[in-house]
Design a protein around this motif. Structure first.
Motif, PDB file in Angstrom:
ATOM      1  N   ILE A 273       0.879  -1.172   0.000  1.00 50.87           N
ATOM      2  CA  ILE A 273       0.000   0.000   0.000  1.00 50.87           C
ATOM      3  C   ILE A 273       0.916   1.221   0.000  1.00 50.87           C
ATOM      4  CG2 ILE A 273      -1.798   1.259   1.223  1.00 50.87           C
ATOM      5  CD1 ILE A 273      -2.621  -1.398   2.522  1.00 50.87           C
ATOM      6  N   ASP A 274       0.933   1.940  -1.102  1.00 47.28           N
ATOM      7  CA  ASP A 274       1.868   3.055  -1.199  1.00 47.28           C
ATOM      8  C   ASP A 274       1.358   4.255  -0.398  1.00 47.28           C
ATOM      9  OD1 ASP A 274       0.071   4.551  -2.802  1.00 47.28           O
ATOM     10  OD2 ASP A 274       0.981   3.838  -4.672  1.00 47.28           O
ATOM     11  N   THR A 275       2.158   5.299  -0.358  1.00 45.34           N
ATOM     12  CA  THR A 275       1.834   6.453   0.489  1.00 45.34           C
ATOM     13  C   THR A 275       0.619   7.232  -0.010  1.00 45.34           C
ATOM     14  OG1 THR A 275       3.476   7.761  -0.717  1.00 45.34           O
ATOM     15  CG2 THR A 275       4.191   6.708   1.332  1.00 45.34           C
ATOM     16  N   SER A 276       0.184   6.952  -1.241  1.00 43.16           N
ATOM     17  CA  SER A 276      -1.042   7.584  -1.738  1.00 43.16           C
ATOM     18  C   SER A 276      -2.264   6.692  -1.555  1.00 43.16           C
ATOM     19  CB  SER A 276      -0.893   7.953  -3.213  1.00 43.16           C
ATOM     20  OG  SER A 276      -0.694   6.797  -4.001  1.00 43.16           O
ATOM     21  N   GLY A 277      -2.066   5.502  -0.933  1.00 47.24           N
ATOM     22  CA  GLY A 277      -3.189   4.629  -0.635  1.00 47.24           C
ATOM     23  C   GLY A 277      -3.541   3.627  -1.706  1.00 47.24           C
ATOM     24  N   ILE A 278      -2.705   3.500  -2.739  1.00 50.24           N
ATOM     25  CA  ILE A 278      -2.955   2.552  -3.821  1.00 50.24           C
ATOM     26  C   ILE A 278      -2.235   1.241  -3.517  1.00 50.24           C
ATOM     27  CG2 ILE A 278      -2.762   2.124  -6.299  1.00 50.24           C
ATOM     28  CD1 ILE A 278      -4.692   4.395  -5.493  1.00 50.24           C
ATOM     29  N   ILE A 279      -2.868   0.124  -3.852  1.00 48.26           N
ATOM     30  CA  ILE A 279      -2.298  -1.187  -3.556  1.00 48.26           C
ATOM     31  C   ILE A 279      -1.704  -1.821  -4.812  1.00 48.26           C
ATOM     32  CG2 ILE A 279      -4.426  -2.534  -3.923  1.00 48.26           C
ATOM     33  CD1 ILE A 279      -3.595  -4.101  -1.330  1.00 48.26           C
ATOM     34  N   HIS A 280      -0.573  -2.525  -4.622  1.00 45.14           N
ATOM     35  CA  HIS A 280       0.135  -3.183  -5.711  1.00 45.14           C
ATOM     36  C   HIS A 280       0.612  -4.549  -5.213  1.00 45.14           C
ATOM     37  CE1 HIS A 280       0.749   1.062  -7.118  1.00 45.14           C
ATOM     38  NE2 HIS A 280       0.992   1.256  -5.831  1.00 45.14           N
ATOM     39  N   THR A 281       0.717  -5.512  -6.109  1.00 49.55           N
ATOM     40  CA  THR A 281       1.384  -6.778  -5.797  1.00 49.55           C
ATOM     41  C   THR A 281       2.854  -6.641  -6.150  1.00 49.55           C
ATOM     42  OG1 THR A 281      -0.551  -8.176  -6.096  1.00 49.55           O
ATOM     43  CG2 THR A 281       1.584  -9.214  -6.405  1.00 49.55           C
ATOM     44  N   ILE A 282       3.726  -7.012  -5.213  1.00 46.53           N
ATOM     45  CA  ILE A 282       5.160  -6.964  -5.512  1.00 46.53           C
ATOM     46  C   ILE A 282       5.783  -8.350  -5.584  1.00 46.53           C
ATOM     47  CG2 ILE A 282       5.402  -4.676  -4.462  1.00 46.53           C
ATOM     48  CD1 ILE A 282       7.054  -6.277  -2.248  1.00 46.53           C
ATOM     49  N   ALA A 283       5.075  -9.384  -5.078  1.00 46.03           N
ATOM     50  CA  ALA A 283       5.600 -10.751  -5.156  1.00 46.03           C
ATOM     51  C   ALA A 283       4.434 -11.733  -5.107  1.00 46.03           C
ATOM     52  CB  ALA A 283       6.576 -11.025  -4.025  1.00 46.03           C
ATOM     53  N   GLY A 284       4.567 -12.803  -5.898  1.00 48.82           N
ATOM     54  CA  GLY A 284       3.562 -13.855  -5.921  1.00 48.82           C
ATOM     55  C   GLY A 284       2.553 -13.664  -7.030  1.00 48.82           C
ATOM     56  N   ASP A 285       2.197 -14.807  -7.664  1.00 46.15           N
ATOM     57  CA  ASP A 285       1.195 -14.745  -8.732  1.00 46.15           C
ATOM     58  C   ASP A 285      -0.139 -15.329  -8.283  1.00 46.15           C
ATOM     59  OD1 ASP A 285       1.658 -17.461  -8.642  1.00 46.15           O
ATOM     60  OD2 ASP A 285       2.252 -17.659 -10.752  1.00 46.15           O
ATOM     61  N   GLY A 286      -0.265 -15.611  -6.990  1.00 45.92           N
ATOM     62  CA  GLY A 286      -1.515 -16.148  -6.462  1.00 45.92           C
ATOM     63  C   GLY A 286      -1.538 -17.657  -6.332  1.00 45.92           C
ATOM     64  N   THR A 287      -0.486 -18.342  -6.815  1.00 42.86           N
ATOM     65  CA  THR A 287      -0.410 -19.797  -6.737  1.00 42.86           C
ATOM     66  C   THR A 287       0.441 -20.207  -5.548  1.00 42.86           C
ATOM     67  OG1 THR A 287      -0.588 -19.955  -9.139  1.00 42.86           O
ATOM     68  CG2 THR A 287       0.237 -21.902  -7.982  1.00 42.86           C
ATOM     69  N   GLY A 288      -0.064 -21.097  -4.721  1.00 38.48           N
ATOM     70  CA  GLY A 288       0.683 -21.551  -3.561  1.00 38.48           C
ATOM     71  C   GLY A 288       1.634 -22.668  -3.916  1.00 38.48           C
ATOM     72  N   ALA A 289       2.857 -22.305  -4.298  1.00 38.15           N
ATOM     73  CA  ALA A 289       3.864 -23.295  -4.691  1.00 38.15           C
ATOM     74  C   ALA A 289       5.235 -22.621  -4.598  1.00 38.15           C
ATOM     75  CB  ALA A 289       3.593 -23.820  -6.094  1.00 38.15           C
ATOM     76  N   TYR A 290       6.264 -23.295  -5.090  1.00 37.02           N
ATOM     77  CA  TYR A 290       7.610 -22.727  -5.085  1.00 37.02           C
ATOM     78  C   TYR A 290       8.129 -22.651  -6.504  1.00 37.02           C
ATOM     79  CZ  TYR A 290      12.621 -22.132  -4.451  1.00 37.02           C
ATOM     80  OH  TYR A 290      13.902 -21.670  -4.514  1.00 37.02           O
ATOM     81  N   LEU A 291       8.355 -21.405  -6.975  1.00 38.37           N
ATOM     82  CA  LEU A 291       8.815 -21.204  -8.342  1.00 38.37           C
ATOM     83  C   LEU A 291       9.307 -19.767  -8.470  1.00 38.37           C
ATOM     84  CD1 LEU A 291       8.869 -22.553 -11.236  1.00 38.37           C
ATOM     85  CD2 LEU A 291       6.724 -21.329 -11.666  1.00 38.37           C
ATOM     86  N   GLY A 292      10.294 -19.565  -9.357  1.00 42.57           N
ATOM     87  CA  GLY A 292      10.577 -18.213  -9.794  1.00 42.57           C
ATOM     88  C   GLY A 292      11.854 -17.568  -9.319  1.00 42.57           C
ATOM     89  N   ASP A 293      12.682 -18.248  -8.514  1.00 41.54           N
ATOM     90  CA  ASP A 293      13.915 -17.608  -8.066  1.00 41.54           C
ATOM     91  C   ASP A 293      14.764 -17.148  -9.244  1.00 41.54           C
ATOM     92  OD1 ASP A 293      13.418 -17.713  -5.403  1.00 41.54           O
ATOM     93  OD2 ASP A 293      15.073 -19.043  -4.891  1.00 41.54           O
ATOM     94  N   GLY A 294      15.274 -15.925  -9.127  1.00 38.00           N
ATOM     95  CA  GLY A 294      16.090 -15.347 -10.177  1.00 38.00           C
ATOM     96  C   GLY A 294      15.303 -14.583 -11.213  1.00 38.00           C
TER      97      GLY A 294
END
Length: 511
Positions: A273-294
């Motif tokens: 939640i940034d300082t202007s009150g807008i929300i963003h995803t910074i990590a995760g695509d919504g799938t509960g698993a392990y993937l994506g390092d690097g």
């Protein structure tokens, strides 16, 4: 401080891409690795997260054998609390031999650890100087009593806690309130509503996760505002006002400039939640698993993130519980510019001692101050105070603060502090001393006249460091000393007469 790192930890080359990497754990659910690299350790069921002022990162492991572990700035992992037994024991002894049943914890700037030992119905503290653990709140009873009295006599079921820069504790009680334990040890209810996930910003505002909402709380008045959440857990998108976003909160963290980070347990994402009150995803695509390092953090998979922390550069650390790992999301760096202002003496006599003080903020815990007069450096200190000898004319003192050690700090220079000439010694033209010795004019420019009742046989001039500037022999009651080759400053003149009487005068050399 809760989930805000004051020094940089394990920071790779900074880029503007939000890349995710694993910095601890290899997916195993079996504890191992103390004393070695965190990347080679086993870190079962990680959650929570906090930093001390020296750049050490702390997190919790559960898996039926609770521990708090620490990763140093060099990447070495050790256990600092817990013997791996789920229970209650150890008060008055080393924390590594204690049994705990904790939920969350916090660490202050010097490294004291505060534990919300939930199922033991206690708040416990590990003293950084001794490593000893003790109970500071709660008597082991699962109720909520004791407001207005000592926290050690109260009853409490702590879920989460955080500590401010003064040592006040804010504790979420499962009974349905957030309680404050003051530095004197008194406990009181601050606001109703328990929380999972708590952090403080640099202004002392408290942020608390209320399951499906995020609240901002004034720690003086207890006033509470909703700043995120709708009461629904199902993800409904990004780049929208946080108050219209759906999520379920498990943990919170805040960065140095006020962006709030939310570990969303049901959504398998870390959101900002940034300082202007807008929300963003910074990590995760919504799938509960392990993937994506690097790769890009938003394309990665994380599994039940139950801890989030932010370092001084804005990099985000995730306790990826379901994957038994600690992962880091590199963010565009936050460059913090410290501030410095100086106050002190404004009028002083030439040759007098002047004291100037600096007020420093946002510079971390380690810095140098370079003191300058008219832009020329005359000394460096590690504390915000300096003394110097007043020169002739007006001085303009500035101070440049240079943060040291790990961090994302810039340097900055204060405005000028003017010290004008004044005081009685500026107008003292003749200095009369014992033995009938007189020195004039004082302050002097090119020459100093010295007279005495008896014949002067010798004069030695030294500077403030005791270094001899000149030595002369005479046989007269009145002599003239040439000071044109000496720098502006304060000197000591020792006058010896024919009877062996020695007289010392302080002489100020002007331009």
């Amino acid at each position: 401080m809760k989930k805000v790192m004051l020094l940089l930890l394990l920071l790779p080359v900074l880029t503007h891409a939000q890349i995710i990497t694993t910095i601890a754990g290899n997916g195993s659910n079996v504890f191992s690795g103390d004393g070695g690299p965190a990347t080679a350790a086993h870190t079962p069921q990680t959650f929570g997260g906090a930093f001390d002022g020296s750049g050490n990162y702390y997190f919790v492991e559960e898996a039926g054998a609770p521990r708090i572990r620490k990763i140093t700035p060099l990447g070495i992992i050790t256990t600092v609390v817990g013997n791996g037994i789920y229970g209650y024991s150890g008060d008055g002894f080393p924390a590594t031999a204690a049994a705990i049943k904790n939920s969350f914890f916090d660490v202050d700037a010097v490294g004291n650890i505060y534990i919300a030992d939930m199922n033991n119905y206690r708040v416990r503290k590990v003293d950084v100087s001794t490593g000893i653990i003790n109970t500071i709140a709660g008597n082991g009873t699962a109720t909520s009593t004791g407001d207005g009295g000592p926290a050690s006599a109260a009853t409490i079921t702590p879920i989460d806690l955080c500590v401010d820069g003064y040592g006040n504790l804010f504790v979420s009680d499962e009974a349905g309130s957030i309680r404050k334990i003051s530095t004197t040890g008194t406990i009181n209810t601050l606001v109703s509503g328990s929380a999972l996930g708590m952090c403080l910003d640099r202004f002392g505002n408290l942020y608390a996760g209320g399951n499906l909402w995020v609240f901002k709380i004034d720690t003086v008045t207890g006033h509470k505002d909703t700043i995120g959440g709708t009461g629904i857990a199902t993800y409904n998108g990004d780049e929208i006002p946080a108050t219209t976003a759906n999520f379920k909160v498990y943990d919170l963290a805040i960065d140095p400039i006020g962006n709030l980070y939310v570990a969303t347990y049901s959504g398998q994402r870390i959101r900002k939640i940034d300082t202007s009150g807008i929300i963003h995803t910074i990590a995760g695509d919504g799938t509960g698993a392990y993937l994506g390092d690097g790769g890009a953090a938003t394309a990665a998979e994380i599994f039940d993130p139950e801890g989030v922390a932010v370092d001084v550069c804005g990099n985000v650390y995730v306790a990826d519980l379901g994957n038994n790992r600690i992962r880091m999301v590199t963010q565009p760096p936050i460059i913090i510019t410290p501030s410095i202002s100086i106050t002190g003496t404004t009028i002083a006599a030439t040759g007098s001692t002047v004291t100037v003080n600096a007020t420093v903020s946002s510079a971390g815990s380690s810095y140098d101050i370079h003191w300058m007069n008219h832009g020329i450096e005359f000394t460096t200190t590690t504390v915000p105070i300096v003394t110097y000898t007043k020169g002739t004319g007006t001085d303009t003192i500035t101070a440049r603060i240079v943060p040291t050690g790990y961090g994302c700090w810039d340097s900055t220079t204060s405005a000028g502090h003017v010290v004008s000439v004044g005081g009685s010694s500026e107008y003292l033209q003749t200095l009369t001393l014992r033995g009938g010795v007189s020195v004039y004019p004082n302050p002097a420019h090119d020459e100093v006249n010295v007279t005495a009742a008896n014949k002067i046989t010798g004069i030695i001039i030294t500077n403030l460091l005791g270094q001899q500037m000149c030595a002369m022999q005479y046989r007269s009651t009145s002599v003239q000393v040439d000071m044109r080759g000496m720098p502006v400053g304060v000197y000591f003149m020792k006058v010896t007469d024919e009877d062996g009487l020695e007289t010392v005068a302080r002489v100020v050399k002007n331009n």
